[in-house]
Design a protein around this motif. Structure first.
Motif, PDB file in Angstrom:
ATOM      1  N   PRO A 138       0.679  -1.245  -0.009  1.00 22.64           N
ATOM      2  CA  PRO A 138      -0.086   0.006  -0.051  1.00 22.64           C
ATOM      3  C   PRO A 138       0.787   1.116  -0.051  1.00 22.64           C
ATOM      4  N   ILE A 139       2.100   1.199  -0.312  1.00 27.52           N
ATOM      5  CA  ILE A 139       3.014   2.515  -0.236  1.00 27.52           C
ATOM      6  C   ILE A 139       2.360   3.375  -1.385  1.00 27.52           C
ATOM      7  N   GLY A 140       2.250   4.798  -0.780  1.00 24.34           N
ATOM      8  CA  GLY A 140       1.471   5.715  -1.734  1.00 24.34           C
ATOM      9  C   GLY A 140       3.115   6.790  -2.186  1.00 24.34           C
ATOM     10  N   CYS A 166       4.724   7.521 -10.020  1.00 18.63           N
ATOM     11  CA  CYS A 166       4.150   7.451  -8.748  1.00 18.63           C
ATOM     12  C   CYS A 166       3.885   5.838  -8.419  1.00 18.63           C
ATOM     13  N   SER A 167       3.496   5.504  -7.251  1.00 20.85           N
ATOM     14  CA  SER A 167       3.026   4.191  -7.093  1.00 20.85           C
ATOM     15  C   SER A 167       1.601   3.827  -7.526  1.00 20.85           C
ATOM     16  N   LEU A 168       1.277   2.626  -7.830  1.00 19.13           N
ATOM     17  CA  LEU A 168      -0.088   2.218  -8.079  1.00 19.13           C
ATOM     18  C   LEU A 168      -0.994   2.636  -7.053  1.00 19.13           C
ATOM     19  N   SER A 169      -0.614   2.537  -5.771  1.00 17.99           N
ATOM     20  CA  SER A 169      -1.530   2.915  -4.730  1.00 17.99           C
ATOM     21  C   SER A 169      -2.014   4.447  -4.606  1.00 17.99           C
ATOM     22  N   LEU A 211      -2.992  -4.202  -4.504  1.00 16.76           N
ATOM     23  CA  LEU A 211      -2.153  -5.414  -4.254  1.00 16.76           C
ATOM     24  C   LEU A 211      -2.215  -6.448  -5.077  1.00 16.76           C
ATOM     25  N   THR A 212      -3.682  -6.984  -5.594  1.00 16.04           N
ATOM     26  CA  THR A 212      -3.965  -8.131  -6.492  1.00 16.04           C
ATOM     27  C   THR A 212      -3.191  -7.743  -7.745  1.00 16.04           C
ATOM     28  N   TRP A 213      -3.659  -6.494  -8.131  1.00 16.09           N
ATOM     29  CA  TRP A 213      -3.412  -5.989  -9.684  1.00 16.09           C
ATOM     30  C   TRP A 213      -1.664  -5.939  -9.869  1.00 16.09           C
ATOM     31  N   TRP A 214      -1.015  -5.433  -8.600  1.00 12.38           N
ATOM     32  CA  TRP A 214       0.247  -5.349  -8.493  1.00 12.38           C
ATOM     33  C   TRP A 214       1.201  -6.885  -8.723  1.00 12.38           C
TER      34      TRP A 214
END
Length: 216
Positions: A138-140, A166-169, A211-214
């Motif tokens: 969950p890193i933003g 940027c991160s996905l979250s 997370l599932t997508w990542w």
């Protein structure tokens, strides 16, 4: 309502120069007049359904702007796009606020630019943006308005990627606040649709968490 406009930032991905063919699918889905380079079969399928979209291609890299300009004679092409001026450039070029498809892939300010243009009143039906795969949910993570690499990033094994985007979250949360649903992730590209488009056309598609997508 379909506006017939596609905006592709980072449209010159090097394939034309390196391989003498187009491999940017956002470009392939445009009805380009008299192209000078061969397209993949995506182009053939697009012609078969008689798609009529107006393309707006942008490139931060001036060398790629020249290549695109020489290749596509009848398409709007511009350079110098970043998060601080993207919305202003679109308005100056007469791009309607209800863009059908926005793709942003410059390996730098992708997240900031997409969010800035939405905050300026544009509402693309579909958004394809690149995120930084090195920061898992969950890193933003986000470095605002990064031009690309940072000095400290060059000291890491991932010098090209560490300071970019940027991160996905972070992207998923910010797009959700703006009324978008994360529909799909393909490697480091995230596809978002407006909530209305999701309910109308994709309601049978399950919504997975970041997370599932990542991990996928």
């Amino acid at each position: 309502k379909i506006s017939g406009h596609i905006v592709n930032v980072g449209a010159g991905d090097g394939c034309i120069e390196a391989y003498n063919r187009e491999c940017d699918e956002a470009n392939e889905f445009l009805e380009l007049a008299d192209p000078m380079v061969p397209m993949s079969d995506v182009r053939s399928r697009t012609r078969a359904i008689d798609t009529k979209f107006k393309g707006h291609l942008y490139e931060p890299n001036e060398k790629n702007v020249a290549i695109l300009s020489a290749t596509y004679k009848n398409i709007s092409i511009g350079g110098g796009v970043d998060a601080s001026n993207f919305a202003r450039i679109l308005q100056s070029d007469g791009v309607p606020h209800n863009i059908d498809f926005l793709k942003y892939d410059t390996d730098a300010q992708d997240c900031d630019s997409v969010l800035a243009v939405i905050d300026a009143g544009f509402q693309p039906l579909l958004v394809l943006a690149e995120f930084n795969l090195l920061f898992p949910p969950p890193i933003g993570f986000n470095l605002p308005y990064t031009k690309g690499l940072y000095t400290w990033a060059k000291r890491t094994p991932y010098a090209v990627q560490l300071g970019n985007e940027c991160s996905l979250s972070f992207l998923s949360k910010q797009m959700g606040v703006r009324g978008y649903v994360l529909l799909q992730v393909d490697w480091w590209d995230a596809l978002f649709v407006t909530s209305q488009v999701y309910q109308t056309a994709f309601s049978l598609f399950p919504i997975y968490d970041d997370l599932t997508w990542w991990l996928y």
